[in-house]
Each structure stands twice: as structure tokens, then as C-alpha cells.
Enzyme design. Structure first.
Site, PDB file in Angstrom:
ATOM      1  CG  ASP A 137     102.140  12.934  50.854  1.00 54.77           C
ATOM      2  OD1 ASP A 137     101.858  13.069  52.146  1.00 54.77           O
ATOM      3  OD2 ASP A 137     102.310  12.080  50.023  1.00 54.77           O
TER       4      ASP A 137
HETATM    5  C1  BGC Z   1     102.130   9.714  53.125  1.00 53.24           C
HETATM    6  C2  BGC Z   1     100.645   9.925  52.994  1.00 53.24           C
HETATM    7  C3  BGC Z   1     100.102  10.113  54.232  1.00 53.24           C
HETATM    8  C4  BGC Z   1     100.689  11.257  55.186  1.00 53.24           C
HETATM    9  C5  BGC Z   1     100.196  11.440  56.653  1.00 53.24           C
HETATM   10  C6  BGC Z   1     102.713  10.629  53.988  1.00 53.24           C
HETATM   11  O1  BGC Z   1     104.158  10.470  54.213  1.00 53.24           O
HETATM   12  O2  BGC Z   1     102.731  10.087  51.927  1.00 53.24           O
HETATM   13  O3  BGC Z   1     100.010   9.144  52.144  1.00 53.24           O
HETATM   14  O4  BGC Z   1      98.836  10.514  54.339  1.00 53.24           O
HETATM   15  O5  BGC Z   1     101.880  10.766  55.147  1.00 53.24           O
HETATM   16  O6  BGC Z   1     100.010  10.162  57.263  1.00 53.24           O
END
Ligand code: BGC
Length: 695
Positions: free
Chosen positions: A255
């Protein structure tokens, strides 16, 4: 496949990998990785967004894709990542109803079409990698990002998640997230989720496994810890379970930003790609590889996985290509409308309050700030900026027809509102939440998102509902939000309640069609609506550590004998359905067998409508502690008045297994089982019952 030119290993480039299939492709991937320098491999293993881009994206998400890897020398393309769960984050895409609303359709085929449309729009905007398959199980409805997932049940989540993977992967690589146990927002960067192995395997992971089996190209690790270890550094989750046991051949990506805390630990645990930028896989990482602190075999394995998926998806998609006209095209906005119609749940409908008869009502008042707000959900990584949004009041005005007067008031001044609604035949109050009260939480400064500790409506909305209920004998409350809302104490004072979720850019149109009876609501709750938070398992949005037990959702309500306000699987219709003729074949199956279950459902009312036939299984004589019942099949059907259909559902015995921690394996228990079929998880809604045995 023609393997193309014959090529000595020391000259293999990416196009040679593409030219071969099967074992030869794998051999060429090995050869290509053997040619790569450590720098090139680490480059594949990390995003390359620069700081400026990240700062701009922190303010205005979704302007660009997040790119990773790519090597000119060897012809390896970069990956271009975009989100999100209700549509593409990039410019002016179609905004579908949130995943929770799609969960409420109980219609995996529809979900597959939605994800395919999202895939088309992502490709048309230059993306090759899509991160919008969120399948975290909703343990507690207060989770701020509840709207991004499909519900509380692992079986239902698995079916919806697999459909999402299939749909998106017709066009590009998809990533299932956030692995695992990510379901508290505000403490997501540090919370330690304590969970025993059986609970992990049976409750929190089965849907991930199904997405892996369906060929998901990638899995995103979660921010939180599980049993003391960050998910991004978790050898048990990433390597032992995901890669070794499930045979996952795809990419584990982190993540974003805080997903990798320590490059050495993460890489050794099985993390393949750090996003959105090389941080922990950056400074000092290559030296650690050189010193043997990071296992070079892990680095090679990561490079192989990334190249394998790039090759697999290089030729996927529409050979005619994609163009900007497909973004928010008529076809896609109509699909968004279809989903909003199918995902809306009629929770309560007394004294025939709904549908509104255009010939009988002269004045409808629409009340509440949210009625005039384009309220489509979270503004974090799932943000979508569609070209337009049909608000509830606009939809109702457009749909009411010439003979019906539609009055609107925001409800800020109750005395004024009372005067405005005077003489109404019906009052529709739109209440609920926005991105401010729930959603992805970045920091307190942004004043947006976070978890809902209290599931009730804000006080002023409760006051407005009660005031309007006193003005009419036809008060309809429309709720917007991503998860459960407690409806006490106003529930008894209103005639009808409609759960609209965040219904996407065509939400107002669908709502109007449902209120006026042009469309018969057929959505069913994919989560339990409790009567009060005290009925739920412990939840703390600032928890440093929290225990995730075996029971949550309807399993918890069944076990404790609690009555929810609205049960998992519940949803009313303007017609009625009757169930008959349950046939279960054979009466005894082996551990590898498949049970064939059929049941007849009849539309016993006078309007065409959709029903969701639900199948639950229980194992009353089990030697281990088990839920009273578990969902193991469902099917949505459309029936005209008086029409019947026979629904056939297969239940493989493997679906009935429990995880035996001592043996470290799944056990299909030889025992007697009971099968229950009907229209919701409540006992009184499950009229068909039969028994069968597993040998
Ligand atoms: C979120 C993810 C997401 C990523 C990229 C993060 O802040 O937790 O769910 O896929 O950002 O967009």
C-alpha cells in the site's frame, strides 16, 4: 504459440518473453532476469513517482497514473497504476455506485460488467494496472472505508471480488487489496490486529484466495499489523500462505507510502514492489542485497513475477485499442444507472407508503441538505470526478411528471421547512453522511474521512426527520452512506426507509424511479444494520491493538440471539415472493463432492420484481465451534407477476470445511448438515430446509 526468433539466453529481451508461451516463456523470463543488473531489478520493484507529483496528488488525487519499473535497454514496459473502487480516479470518468451498493445488488455478473467498464476507462486514460478491487471484510460497520468493499460475508465478498477481478482483467492487470484484516481507518498505519489462525483462514482470507484462484495479477498488502507484524513485512501472510500455499504467481505490491517500513524485512518476507516511490527499496537497499542481508533469490523472484504479469497482460484487451470517447460514455453511465437501481435497498415500507402514485399525489416535498448535494462518496484514493451527478432532488423533479409539484428545502430552518412542506402528499427526507464523516483518512487537518464510532445520524438530521414525520403520514427517509446507519429512535415514526448508499452519478435518477414505482427495488443488505452499536463487537478507531474474533456480522447476531434493525440479506420489494420445492442432491456426498441444490421461487404479487434467493448451511452437530449458519450460495432473479423459476446452486463440500489449526489443513467434517433457503439471513425468512450428510 510461435516462440518467435530463436534467441540465445544472453540476448533475451522482453519481446522474446512475449513471443513464447508456457514453459518456454518461463524459461525466457529466467533468462531475462539473469541479464538484469541489480539496479534494473530494484527499479522494477518500485514506483517512480517523484516528490512533486506526490505532493500535487495529495491535494488533487487522480491527475496522473502512478508508474513503476520499465527498462529501455531490455524493452520492458513500465506499469501505469490507477485506482479506484467506484470508477477510475483519473479525469471525468464514470462514477458508479460505491462497492457496498454493488454488494447490495448480489449480482456478480453485473459487477463483472462494471469492472470491465472501469477497465475500459482506465485503459482509455493510459493506465495498465488497476487497484480498485477492495475486498476487505467489513467486521464493524463503523469502518470509514466500508463503502469501498462489498460487505461482511466472506462467501459473498469472494463472489463479488472474483467478478471484479474477471471484469477488470479483460483489459488490464488488477490488484486485490488490502491483504489483510484492514478494517479500521484512523489507526490503519499502526493498529495491530490480533487474530487466531482459524479466524484468519475462515473469515478474513477466503475471498482473497478466491481472487488469487481467479488469476488476480496482484495483491496489495495492508498498512496495519497482524499479530505483531506489519502486513508488508509478513512472511506468514505474503510467502507462506499467499505464495507457497495458494500458489500465487502474481505481484505483491505495498500500500502506498507507509506500506513498507523496512526494505530488508519486506523483501525477505515476500514484498515484490514498493509503491508509489522507491523509499525503503532505495537508499542502502542494494548494499543490503550485496551483503546478503536481503536474499537475492527474493529480488529475482520479485523481478520474475513482475515481468511475468507484464507479459501476461501485454496483449490483453481490445485489439482495436481504447479512446477517450469511452470514458463516461452513454453506455457506461447507463450501466451506472442500472447498478443504482439494483443496489438500492428498501428497508422499510409501511401502510403502502411506497411507491408514490403519480396520479394520486399532487405535491411531494424533498427535504434535507443531502438531497441537493452531488454526494458520491469518499475523496481519498477512491475519488472519482464524473462529468455530472444527478442529485436526489434533480432526479425526483425530472421523474415526477407534470402533474406532481416537487418542493425542495434544505431543512436548516425547521419553521420555514414546515411551512414549505404544508399540503404535501409525501415528504422525502434525504439524510446520511458525506466524505467528511466517513472515508479514507489522511490527517485530522484535512477534516475528511475517518471512521464512524457512532452509527447514528447527526442530531440535526434526526430532528429534521422527526419534525417531518410529524407533518405527514407518508414520510420516506432516504439514507446515503457507505455502511450501516442506526435508525433508532426515529425509525418507528416514519413510514418508509430507503438505503441508497453513495449511488453514483445517476443515483438521483434511480431513486426517483424507485420512489415512483417505475423500478421495483431488489437490493439486499450485504451487511447487518444493528439496532445499536452496543450489539456489535468492540471497535475503536484509535486502537493500537485489537482482537478480531471469530464472530462478527450476522454470525455474531445469530450466536448471541440478537435482533438487528435490518438483517444481512434483508430488502423489501413492491411485490412478494414465495419459495417451494427444495431439492438437495445427493443426500450424502464425499469430501470432494458437490451438492446440487434447487429451489423454486415465485413472484406471488402483482408487479414484476427481483429477488435474491439465499442459501445458508449449518452444521449443528459439528465437533468444533461453528456459526449457526453461513451463506454458501445466492442468485438474483427477475420475475414477472405470477412467474416462477427454479434456481440451481452448487455447493462444493470444500465450501463447508473448517480450518484445523493443529493439522494446519482444511477439514470437511463428516457430519449431518442443514440447508436453509429463502430471502434473508433471518430464520423467519428461510422457509425451505433440508438435511444432507458428508461422508
Ligand atoms: C490506499 C489504497 C490505494 C492507494 C493508491 C492508499 O492510500 O490505502 O487503497 O490503492 O492509496 O491509490
Amino acid at each position: 504459440m510461435d516462440a518467435g526468433r530463436s534467441v540465445p539466453d544472453e540476448q533475451v529481451i522482453f519481446s522474446d518473453v512475449l513471443a513464447a508461451g508456457g514453459e518456454e516463456r518461463e524459461r525466457r523470463i529466467d533468462a531475462l532476469v539473469a541479464r538484469m543488473s541489480l539496479r534494473e531489478k530494484v527499479n522494477e520493484m518500485s514506483g517512480n513517482s517523484n516528490m512533486l507529483k506526490l505532493l500535487v496528488m495529495a491535494v488533487r488525487y487522480g491527475i496522473w497514473t502512478f508508474d513503476s519499473g520499465g527498462c529501455k535497454r531490455l524493452g520492458i514496459p513500465a506499469l501505469r497504476f490507477t485506482d479506484g473502487p467506484r470508477g477510475v480516479c483519473l479525469d471525468h470518468s464514470t462514477c458508479f455506485p460505491v462497492a457496498m451498493a454493488r454488494g447490495a445488488t448480489w449480482d456478480p455478473a453485473l459487477q463483472e460488467r462494471v469492472s470491465s467498464a472501469i477497465g475500459v476507462e482506465a485503459r482509455a486514460q493510459g493506465a495498465t494496472f488497476y487497484g480498485g478491487v477492495c475486498i476487505n471484510l467489513l467486521r464493524h460497520p463503523g469502518w470509514g472505508r466500508a463503502q469501498e468493499t462489498f460487505g461482511e460475508d466472506p462467501y459473498h465478498l469472494g463472489e463479488m471480488g472474483v467478478a471484479a477481478v474477471r471484469g477488470a482483467q479483460k483489459h488490464l492487470m488488477a490488484c486485490a487489496k488490502h491483504y489483510a484484516c484492514n478494517s479500521i481507518e484512523e489507526s490503519r498505519f499502526y493498529v495491530d490486529v490480533r487474530v487466531d489462525e482459524r479466524t484468519l483462514r475462515e473469515v478474513y482470507l477466503p475471498h482473497f484466495r478466491k481472487c488469487v484462484d481467479a488469476g488476480a495479477a496482484s495483491v496489495m498488502s495492508a498498512y496495519n499489523r497482524v499479530n505483531g507484524t506489519y502486513c508488508g513485512h509478513h512472511p506468514h501472510l505474503l510467502t507462506e500462505i499467499l505464495k507457497d500455499e495458494w500458489g500465487f504467481k502474481g505481484i505483491v505490491m505495498s500500500d502506498f507510502v507507509w506500506g513498507v517500513r523496512d526494505g530488508q524485512e519486506a523483501a525477505n518476507a515476500g514484498m515484490d514492489m514498493e509503491m508509489p516511490r522507491r523509499w525503503r527499496f532505495g537508499f542502502g537497499f542494494k548494499r543490503k542485497v550485496a551483503r546478503g542481508l536481503v536474499d537475492i533469490e527474493k529480488v529475482d523472484d520479485a523481478a520474475r513475477r513482475i515481468i511475468r504479469q507484464k507479459a501476461r497482460f501485454a496483449t490483453v484487451g481490445d485489439p482495436a485499442g481504447y479512446d477517450g470517447k469511452q470514458v463516461a460514455s452513454r453506455r457506461h453511465t447507463e450501466l451506472a444507472l442500472e447498478v443504482a437501481r439494483k443496489g438500492t435497498v428498501l428497508l422499510k415500507n409501511e401502510s403502502g407508503a411506497l411507491p408514490l402514485d403519480r396520479d394520486a399525489v399532487r405535491k411531494v416535498s424533498v427535504v434535507g441538505e443531502l438531497a441537493a448535494l452531488p454526494n458520491i462518496g469518499d475523496r481519498g484514493s477512491s475519488r472519482v470526478s464524473p462529468p455530472y451527478v444527478v442529485t436526489p432532488v434533480q432526479g425526483i423533479r425530472d421523474g415526477a411528471g407534470k402533474s406532481v409539484e416537487v418542493a425542495y428545502d434544505n431543512g436548516h430552518d425547521l419553521e420555514f421547512t414546515r411551512r414549505k412542506v404544508a399540503g404535501s402528499d409525501a415528504i422525502v427526507v434525504v439524510a446520511g453522511f458525506t466524505y467528511k464523516e466517513e472515508g479514507e483518512y489522511i490527517s485530522a487537518m484535512l477534516r475528511a474521512g475517518g471512521d464512524r464510532m457512532d452509527l447514528g445520524l447527526p442530531e440535526d438530521q434526526v430532528e429534521l426527520i422527526r419534525a417531518m414525520a410529524a407533518e405527514t403520514d407518508r414520510c420516506v427517509v432516504v439514507l446515503e452512506g457507505g455502511s450501516a446507519v442506526t435508525t433508532d429512535p426515529w425509525d418507528r415514526e416514519v413510514e418508509a426507509i430507503v438505503m441508497a448508499w453513495y449511488p453514483g452519478m445517476e443515483g438521483g435518477t434511480a431513486l426517483s424511479e424507485i420512489l415512483f414505482g417505475d423500478v421495483n427495488p431488489g437490493g439486499r443488505l450485504p451487511i447487518t444494520f444493528p439496532e445499536s452499536v452496543s450489539q456489535l463487537p468492540f471497535f475503536d478507531k484509535r486502537a493500537k491493538s485489537i482482537e478480531y474474533g471469530y464472530y462478527h456480522g450476522y454470525r455474531h447476531f445469530d450466536r448471541e440471539g440478537l435482533e438487528p434493525s435490518y438483517a444481512f440479506g434483508h430488502g423489501l420489494s413492491y411485490t412478494s415472493f414465495a419459495y417451494s420445492d427444495l431439492v438437495v442432491r445427493p443426500a450424502e456426498i464425499g469430501a470432494e463432492g458437490v451438492l446440487e441444490v434447487s429451489a423454486t421461487v415465485t413472484n406471488s404479487g402483482s408487479m414484476s420484481g427481483d429477488d435474491v434467493v439465499q442459501l445458508y448451511v449449518s452444521c449443528p452437530g459439528s465437533s468444533v465451534d461453528r456459526p449457526v449458519k453461513e451463506l454458501k450460495g445466492f442468485e438474483r432473479v427477475t420475475l414477472g407477476p405470477g412467474e416462477s423459476t427454479t434456481v440451481v446452486m452448487d455447493v462444493p463440500a470444500s465450501e463447508l470445511a473448517y480450518y484445523d489449526v493443529d493439522r494446519g489443513s482444511w477439514v470437511v467434517e463428516p457430519a449431518g448438515y442443514e440447508l436453509l433457503v429463502g430471502g434473508s439471513s433471518r430464520d423467519s425468512d428461510l422457509p425451505l430446509r433440508a438435511s444432507f450428510r458428508v461422508k
